[in-house]
Enzyme design. Structure first.
Site, PDB file in Angstrom:
ATOM      1  CD  GLU A 143     -55.479 -62.476 -34.911  1.00  0.00           C
ATOM      2  OE1 GLU A 143     -55.089 -62.575 -33.730  1.00  0.00           O
ATOM      3  OE2 GLU A 143     -55.414 -63.414 -35.736  1.00  0.00           O
ATOM      4  CD  GLU A 246     -53.645 -67.459 -31.709  1.00  0.00           C
ATOM      5  OE1 GLU A 246     -53.820 -68.025 -32.788  1.00  0.00           O
ATOM      6  OE2 GLU A 246     -53.709 -66.220 -31.570  1.00  0.00           O
TER       7      GLU A 246
END
Length: 272
Positions: A143, A246
């Site tokens: 990521e 998130e």
């Protein structure tokens, strides 16, 4: 409409961790993710998943000493043995939790370190991890994270992440595309979804409002439009992944803070 997964590290903090599974299920979520499961027995988490009909869609491999500020080991020369031991632990948890994806954090670039050495260590560790994960039927995700939230993080951009995935060439090594981080670092989010999702190299999406990382309807990104882009491109290329929620809830008062802030999700037609 995308499949949304509740991030239990950031959402439902009005509950103890093991109680967040029932809270997420009560709000209609069918999938969950979180940063780290290792403070709990894998079987205890698996029981919560089973009790509430939830799928574990993602968690992170051990990041080193999180409390001391470490944010991953993958790019750090000399820490390979620790990285491998941690990833082996992650695979054990993934087996028990029936989780198909493990996120490997790149780590912080040490001051003065040669980037070429860090890059070589990073790619070697990822190639090894992808091989181990393939044998277990799991994907490894990397990521890009913005340097404002994590100063010094080794991987910041979508194009960098995709070059790494292409260079290694493992079919189960993919990119975790967080729209929040992408907007902060480079913008042009919709076009990057259109560019990268059809490649087969995007394994997971995550969302949050920009710039404060609150609910997705707060801030500068227009998430209903982006959800439509994901739906359109996913339908065309056959992508069937998840979108992780998130973010840090800003609405509502405890108890019920997270649930009180889910109006954006209901507006998107969730649950279907």
């Amino acid at each position: 409409m995308p499949r949304f997964a509740a991030n239990l590290t950031m959402l439902y903090n009005e509950h103890a961790f093991l109680d967040r599974f029932s809270a997420a299920a009560a709000d209609g979520f069918q999938g969950v993710e979180y940063l780290f499961p290792y403070a709990f027995e894998a079987q205890d988490i698996a029981q919560r998943l089973a009790d509430h009909g939830l799928q574990q869609v993602l968690f992170n491999a051990p990041p080193g000493d999180w409390d001391a500020g470490e944010r991953g080991l993958a790019c750090l020369p000399g820490r390979e043995a620790e990285f491998r031991a941690g990833f082996a632990q992650a695979l054990e948890y993934a087996q028990t939790l029936n989780c198909p994806r493990i996120h490997v954090m790149a780590g912080l670039a040490p001051a003065g370190a040669e980037r070429t050495a860090l890059q070589a260590t990073y790619e070697n560790n990822l190639a090894w991890a992808a091989g181990q994960a393939a044998s277990a039927g799991r994907d490894v995700l990397i990521e890009p994270i913005n340097p404002r939230d994590i100063p010094g993080f080794f991987l910041n951009r979508q194009d960098e992440a995709h070059r790494v995935v292409q260079a290694i060439g493992a079919s189960n090594l993919k990119v975790q595309f967080d729209l929040y981080h992408c907007q902060i670092v480079e913008g042009d989010v919709a076009m990057k979804i259109r560019q990268y999702l059809p490649t087969g190299r995007v394994g997971h999406f995550q969302i949050a409002g920009v710039p404060m990382r609150h609910e997705p309807d707060l801030g500068e990104l227009h998430h209903p439009y982006l959800f439509g882009v994901i739906d359109e491109v996913a339908a065309a290329c056959g992508w069937q992944g998840w979108v992780g929620c998130e973010y840090r809830p800003a609405r509502g008062a405890v108890p019920g803070g997270t649930s009180d802030g889910l109006g954006w999700l209901r507006a998107a037609g969730f649950p279907a």
